[in-house]
Design an enzyme around this catalytic site. Structure first.
Site, PDB file in Angstrom:
ATOM      1  N   LYS A  51      -5.558   7.298  28.447  1.00  0.00           N
ATOM      2  CA  LYS A  51      -6.744   7.911  27.826  1.00  0.00           C
ATOM      3  C   LYS A  51      -6.752   9.431  28.027  1.00  0.00           C
ATOM      4  O   LYS A  51      -6.974  10.203  27.099  1.00  0.00           O
ATOM      5  CB  LYS A  51      -8.006   7.277  28.425  1.00  0.00           C
ATOM      6  CG  LYS A  51      -9.298   7.938  28.030  1.00  0.00           C
ATOM      7  CD  LYS A  51      -9.609   7.784  26.554  1.00  0.00           C
ATOM      8  CE  LYS A  51     -10.762   8.686  26.155  1.00  0.00           C
ATOM      9  NZ  LYS A  51     -11.064   8.656  24.737  1.00  0.00           N
ATOM     10  N   GLY A  65     -10.224  26.737  14.406  1.00  0.00           N
ATOM     11  CA  GLY A  65     -11.680  26.867  14.373  1.00  0.00           C
ATOM     12  C   GLY A  65     -12.159  27.644  15.573  1.00  0.00           C
ATOM     13  O   GLY A  65     -11.437  28.491  16.107  1.00  0.00           O
ATOM     14  N   CYS A 120     -16.184  14.811  25.590  1.00  0.00           N
ATOM     15  CA  CYS A 120     -14.922  14.253  26.088  1.00  0.00           C
ATOM     16  C   CYS A 120     -13.833  15.293  26.351  1.00  0.00           C
ATOM     17  O   CYS A 120     -13.406  15.452  27.489  1.00  0.00           O
ATOM     18  CB  CYS A 120     -14.403  13.196  25.120  1.00  0.00           C
ATOM     19  SG  CYS A 120     -15.474  11.754  25.067  1.00  0.00           S
ATOM     20  N   GLY A 177     -15.246  21.031  21.525  1.00  0.00           N
ATOM     21  CA  GLY A 177     -16.387  20.815  22.419  1.00  0.00           C
ATOM     22  C   GLY A 177     -16.563  19.325  22.592  1.00  0.00           C
ATOM     23  O   GLY A 177     -15.591  18.569  22.539  1.00  0.00           O
TER      24      GLY A 177
HETATM   25  N1  NAD Z   1     -18.706   9.695  23.756  1.00  0.00           N
HETATM   26  C1  NAD Z   1     -17.462   9.467  23.368  1.00  0.00           C
HETATM   27  O1  NAD Z   1     -17.039   9.826  22.254  1.00  0.00           O
HETATM   28  C2  NAD Z   1     -16.497   8.756  24.278  1.00  0.00           C
HETATM   29  C3  NAD Z   1     -15.321   8.239  23.740  1.00  0.00           C
HETATM   30  C4  NAD Z   1     -14.440   7.560  24.600  1.00  0.00           C
HETATM   31  C5  NAD Z   1     -14.733   7.456  25.947  1.00  0.00           C
HETATM   32  N2  NAD Z   1     -15.889   8.004  26.442  1.00  0.00           N
HETATM   33  C6  NAD Z   1     -16.157   7.832  27.873  1.00  0.00           C
HETATM   34  O2  NAD Z   1     -17.077   6.747  28.021  1.00  0.00           O
HETATM   35  C7  NAD Z   1     -17.961   6.983  29.122  1.00  0.00           C
HETATM   36  C8  NAD Z   1     -19.406   6.926  28.651  1.00  0.00           C
HETATM   37  O3  NAD Z   1     -19.577   7.982  27.707  1.00  0.00           O
HETATM   38  P1  NAD Z   1     -20.838   8.075  26.759  1.00  0.00           P
HETATM   39  O4  NAD Z   1     -20.556   9.184  25.805  1.00  0.00           O
HETATM   40  O5  NAD Z   1     -21.197   6.745  26.237  1.00  0.00           O
HETATM   41  O6  NAD Z   1     -21.965   8.543  27.805  1.00  0.00           O
HETATM   42  P2  NAD Z   1     -23.533   8.625  27.571  1.00  0.00           P
HETATM   43  O7  NAD Z   1     -24.027   9.666  28.488  1.00  0.00           O
HETATM   44  O8  NAD Z   1     -23.842   8.708  26.110  1.00  0.00           O
HETATM   45  O9  NAD Z   1     -24.059   7.189  28.062  1.00  0.00           O
HETATM   46  C9  NAD Z   1     -24.038   6.771  29.381  1.00  0.00           C
HETATM   47  C10 NAD Z   1     -25.237   5.859  29.615  1.00  0.00           C
HETATM   48  O10 NAD Z   1     -25.140   5.309  30.925  1.00  0.00           O
HETATM   49  C11 NAD Z   1     -26.462   5.201  31.442  1.00  0.00           C
HETATM   50  N3  NAD Z   1     -26.406   5.030  32.899  1.00  0.00           N
HETATM   51  C12 NAD Z   1     -26.215   5.959  33.857  1.00  0.00           C
HETATM   52  N4  NAD Z   1     -26.220   5.373  35.077  1.00  0.00           N
HETATM   53  C13 NAD Z   1     -26.425   4.053  34.865  1.00  0.00           C
HETATM   54  C14 NAD Z   1     -26.536   2.940  35.732  1.00  0.00           C
HETATM   55  N5  NAD Z   1     -26.439   3.058  37.041  1.00  0.00           N
HETATM   56  N6  NAD Z   1     -26.751   1.722  35.184  1.00  0.00           N
HETATM   57  C15 NAD Z   1     -26.868   1.579  33.836  1.00  0.00           C
HETATM   58  N7  NAD Z   1     -26.766   2.617  32.979  1.00  0.00           N
HETATM   59  C16 NAD Z   1     -26.557   3.839  33.484  1.00  0.00           C
HETATM   60  C17 NAD Z   1     -27.157   6.451  30.972  1.00  0.00           C
HETATM   61  O11 NAD Z   1     -28.559   6.329  30.996  1.00  0.00           O
HETATM   62  C18 NAD Z   1     -26.591   6.564  29.534  1.00  0.00           C
HETATM   63  O12 NAD Z   1     -27.413   5.896  28.612  1.00  0.00           O
HETATM   64  C19 NAD Z   1     -17.533   8.323  29.711  1.00  0.00           C
HETATM   65  O13 NAD Z   1     -16.606   8.093  30.739  1.00  0.00           O
HETATM   66  C20 NAD Z   1     -16.835   9.001  28.536  1.00  0.00           C
HETATM   67  O14 NAD Z   1     -15.884   9.937  28.959  1.00  0.00           O
HETATM   68  C21 NAD Z   1     -16.776   8.633  25.643  1.00  0.00           C
END
Ligand code: NAD
Length: 439
Positions: A205, A254, A261, A258
Site C-alpha cells: 500500500k 499541477g 493519503c 494533497g
Molecule cells: N480516504 C482514502 O481515500 C483512503 C484510501 C485508502 C486507505 N485509506 C486509509 O484508511 C484508513 C481510514 O481512512 P479514512 O479516510 O476512512 O479516515 P476517516 O477519518 O474518514 O474515518 C475514520 C473514522 O474512524 C472513526 N474512529 C476513530 N476512532 C475510532 C474508534 N476507536 N472506534 C470506532 N471508530 C473510530 C472516526 O470517527 C472516523 O469516522 C486510514 O489508514 C487511511 O490512510 C484511506
C-alpha cells in the site's frame, strides 16, 4: 457473511456499504455519536459519487446498520474490518493509537473465532502488533489479515466494486478462504486477488501511494523546467505518456498532491524506512517538490501585481484536494488562501462540495460564494485550484463581465492557452508559456 467495520469514514462507509451491496450483513461502528445518529437515520455523511444510492438501498433492506458500541458491532461478526485513522504522528510516522486501541478492546470483548482485517494504511509490522494487542486478553483462536485499501476518493464505489486487484496478506489458510469467498463477487471480471504475507501486503500500500506521488512530483519538476526552457508540458506529457512503459495516467502537472493519503503515506514510508536504517532518498525529494509546488502560483500572482497584493480581491475556484470529493485534507487551495491572506489580500471561494468543510476549518476569514460566477464579482483575478468538471468550459463572457481584470492563474491547466489568450486574458498555468492578451 456477518461483517463488522470499525471506523465509518471514507474507507469504512464505502467498505461497509459495498459489502452490504453484495448481500452481507454489515454493522459499521464509529465512536462519533453524531455520525452514527445521522447514518442510522439514513443520512449520508460524506460526498462520494454513487455511494448514497447504495447506502440508502442497503439501510432500507436492513443489511447495513450503525452503532457506537464495539461490543454490539462485533458480537455476531465473522470478520472485523479496521478502517481507522492512521494520522501522522509528530515525527511523521503513522500514529497507531486508534488501531491498537481498538485491537486491545477487541481482545477484551471477543468470545469466539474472528478474522480481524486491517484495512487502514499501516506500517510494516502492524499486523503483528494487532495480534499481540488482541492476544493479551483473548486466549481463543483468531486470525489477523492485512488487506490494504486502494480506493480513490471521488471514484471510491467504482474502485471498491471493481478493484484492479485485491491484496490479502495472511499466513492462515482459514482466513485466506474467508477472505477469498468475501471478495469473489468483486473480481468476477478476472482481476486478481493477490495473496501474500502480511508484511508485504502492508508495504504494498505504501509503495503504491509513494510511487504515484513520485510520478506527480516528477511531472511537476518537468513543468518547472518547461517554464524555464520555453517548452510546453502538455506536449511533453503526451510525448512520454504514449510510451506503454510510462503510461498516460498521473502525468498531469499541477499545484501539488494533497488529500488524506499521499502526504501522510509518503511521509510515513520515508520515516519507517529511516527507522529501518535506510534513507529513502527519492521520497525526501518527492515531499520537497510538493511543498514548493503547492505555492507555485504565488510568485506568478505577485509578479503580475508588481509585488503588491494587499487589498486585492481574489476569486478562488476549487477547495477540495481533487475533484469529486469534499475532502480538504492538505488541499493546495488552503495553502494558497493562507498565503494570500498573509499578504493582506481578500479571498472569495467557490467549490461544489467542499465549502462547508473549509468553513468549519478556517471560519469566515474568507468569503463563500453561492456559485462559481458570484465568486468572481469585483475580484482582481481568478485562481483555479481544483479541476472540477464544471470549471472546464465556463461561460467566459460572465467571467469577463464579473472580474475587474481579465486575469486567470490556473493551477490545473484547465484551458487551452491559445483559446484564453484569444479571449483577451492574461493566463498563467503550470509548465506552459504565459499567455499575454492580444492587444
Ligand atoms: N480516504 C482514502 O481515500 C483512503 C484510501 C485508502 C486507505 N485509506 C486509509 O484508511 C484508513 C481510514 O481512512 P479514512 O479516510 O476512512 O479516515 P476517516 O477519518 O474518514 O474515518 C475514520 C473514522 O474512524 C472513526 N474512529 C476513530 N476512532 C475510532 C474508534 N476507536 N472506534 C470506532 N471508530 C473510530 C472516526 O470517527 C472516523 O469516522 C486510514 O489508514 C487511511 O490512510 C484511506
Amino acid at each position: 457473511m456477518k461483517i463488522a467495520v470499525v471506523g465509518t469514514g471514507y474507507v469504512g462507509l464505502v467498505t461497509g456499504t459495498c459489502f452490504a451491496e453484495t448481500g452481507n450483513d454489515v454493522i459499521c461502528v464509529d465512536i462519533d455519536q453524531s455520525k452514527v445518529d445521522k447514518l442510522s437515520a439514513g443520512q449520508i455523511t460524506i460526498y462520494e459519487p454513487g455511494l448514497e444510492k447504495l447506502f440508502i438501498r442497503n439501510v432500507r433492506e436492513e443489511r447495513l446498520h450503525f452503532t457506537t458500541s464495539l461490543e454490539d458491532g462485533i458480537r455476531d461478526a465473522a470478520i472485523i474490518f479496521l478502517a481507522l485513522p492512521t494520522p501522522p504522528g509528530e515525527d511523521g510516522s503513522a500514529d497507531l493509537k486508534y488501531v491498537l486501541g481498538v485491537a486491545d478492546h477487541l481482545g477484551k470483548i471477543m468470545t469466539d473465532y474472528k478474522v480481524i482485517v486491517d484495512k487502514s494504511t499501516v506500517p510494516v509490522g502492524t499486523a503483528e502488533k494487532v495480534r499481540q494487542a488482541v492476544a493479551k486478553n483473548f486466549k481463543g483462536e483468531f486470525d489477523i489479515v492485512s488487506n490494504p485499501e486502494f480506493l480513490r476518493e471521488g471514484v471510491a464505489v467504482e474502485d471498491f466494486m471493481k478493484p484492479d486487484r485485491v491484496v490479502i496478506g495472511t499466513e492462515s489458510e482459514r482466513a485466506r478462504k474467508v477472505m477469498n469467498d468475501l471478495y469473489l463477487p468483486f473480481v468476477r471480471q478476472g482481476n486478481p486477488i493477490i495473496f501474500m504475507d502480511e508484511r508485504s501486503a502492508e508495504l504494498t500500500k505504501y509503495a503504491a501511494n509513494s510511487f504515484l506521488a513520485t510520478k506527480i512530483s516528477f511531472m511537476n519538476e518537468i513543468a518547472q523546467l518547461c517554464e524555464r526552457l520555453g517548452a510546453d508540458v502538455d506536449m511533453v506529457r503526451k510525448g512520454i505518456g504514449s510510451d506503454d512503459r510510462i503510461g498516460k495516467r498521473f502525468l498531469f502537472p499541477g499545484i501539488g498532491y494533497g488529500g488524506s493519503c499521499f502526504p501522510k503515506d509518503v511521509q510515513a514510508l520515508a520515516r519507517s524506512s529511516k527507522e529501518s536504517g535506510y534513507e529513502f532518498k527519492i521520497l525526501e525529494a518527492v515531499m520537497q517538490v510538493n511543498e514548493v509546488q503547492k505555492l507555485h502560483l504565488l510568485p506568478k500572482i505577485k509578479r503580475y501585481f508588481n509585488d503588491d497584493i494587499k487589498g486585492k480581491r481574489f476569486a478562488l475556484w476549487g477547495l477540495a484536494f481533487k475533484p469529486n470529493t469534499d475532502d480538504i485534507s492538505e488541499a493546495p487551495a488552503l495553502y494558497i488562501i493562507e498565503a494570500l491572506l498573509d499578504a493582506g489580500a481578500e479571498v472569495c471561494v467557490y467549490d461544489p462540495e467542499a465549502m462547508s468543510n473549509v468553513q468549519r476549518q478556517i471560519g469566515d476569514v474568507i468569503h463563500y460564494a453561492e456559485n462559481q460566477y458570484d465568486c468572481l464579482e469585483g475580484a482582481d483575478a481568478l485562481i483555479i485550484a481544483t479541476e472540477w468538471n464544471e470549471f472546464r468550459t465556463p461561460n467566459f463572457l460572465k467571467i469577463v463581465t464579473s472580474l475587474k481584470n481579465k486575469v486567470i492563474f490556473d493551477g490545473r491547466n484547465l484551458f487551452e492557452t491559445q483559446a484564453v489568450q484569444d479571449l483577451g486574458f492574461h493566463y498563467e498555468s503550470v509548465g506552459r508559456v504565459t499567455a499575454f492578451p492580444v492587444k
